[in-house]
Design a protein around this motif. Structure first.
Motif, mmCIF file in Angstrom:
data_model
loop_
_atom_site.group_PDB
_atom_site.id
_atom_site.type_symbol
_atom_site.label_atom_id
_atom_site.label_comp_id
_atom_site.label_asym_id
_atom_site.label_seq_id
_atom_site.Cartn_x
_atom_site.Cartn_y
_atom_site.Cartn_z
ATOM 1 N N LEU A 25 0.642 -1.210 0.218
ATOM 2 C CA LEU A 25 0.510 -0.225 0.193
ATOM 3 C C LEU A 25 0.621 1.334 0.123
ATOM 4 N N SER A 39 2.574 1.524 -3.484
ATOM 5 C CA SER A 39 1.691 2.308 -4.155
ATOM 6 C C SER A 39 1.368 3.937 -4.405
ATOM 7 N N TYR A 99 -0.600 5.335 -1.937
ATOM 8 C CA TYR A 99 -1.779 4.601 -0.872
ATOM 9 C C TYR A 99 -1.389 5.391 0.456
#
Length: 137
Positions: free
Chosen positions: A112, A115, A117
Motif C-alpha cells: 500500500l 502504490s 496509497y
C-alpha cells in the motif's frame, strides 16, 4: 515473465548443444525441448518441495502429540507433565501462526505504501499498530 525468457534462452542453448553433438536434427530438437522445459520443471519441483515440507510439519505435530501420550501411557511422563508439554507446543504453534499473519499483513502495508496509497506517516502509524497487536518489537 522471467521464467518464459529463461525457457527461451535455455531452449536456444539446448538447440546449439544438440546441433554440436550430433549430425542428426533429432539431437537439436531433443536438447531444445529439454532446455525449454527445464526452468519450468525446476520451479514446479521447488513448489512441490515447499508444499511437502509444510505438510510434514503438520504431520509431525500430530505425531508428536500421540508420542507424548504414549510416553504418559508407559509412565515416562506424568499427566501434569504431559499437559505442560502439550500446552507449550500449542503456544509455540500459535506464535508461529501469529508471526506468519504479521508478515502477511506487513507485506500488505508495504504494498500500500509503495502504490502511494499511504504516506510515510500513515504507513509507520499503521505498522506501529500492527506491531502492537501482534506484540512484535
Amino acid at each position: 515473465m522471467i521464467l518464459i525468457v529463461l525457457s527461451l534462452i535455455m531452449g536456444f542453448i539446448g538447440l546449439n548443444i544438440g546441433g554440436i553433438i550430433g549430425g542428426a536434427e533429432i539431437y537439436a530438437y531433443l536438447f531444445g525441448v529439454v532446455g525449454v522445459l527445464s526452468p519450468g520443471l525446476f520451479i514446479l519441483e521447488q513448489i512441490y518441495k515447499r508444499s511437502k515440507f509444510n505438510e510434514e510439519d503438520k504431520l509431525f505435530a500430530k505425531t508428536d502429540e500421540l508420542d507424548l501420550i504414549k510416553l504418559r501411557d508407559i509412565e515416562v511422563l506424568s499427566n501434569a507433565q504431559l499437559e505442560d508439554v502439550i500446552e507449550m507446543n500449542k503456544k509455540k504453534a500459535n506464535k508461529s501462526e501469529s508471526d506468519e499473519k504479521f508478515q502477511k499483513y506487513k507485506k500488505l502495508l508495504d504494498e500500500l505504501k509503495q502504490s502511494g496509497y499511504f504516506s510515510d506517516n500513515q504507513y509507520f502509524s499503521s505498522l506501529d499498530k500492527l506491531e502492537k497487536y501482534y506484540d512484535v518489537y
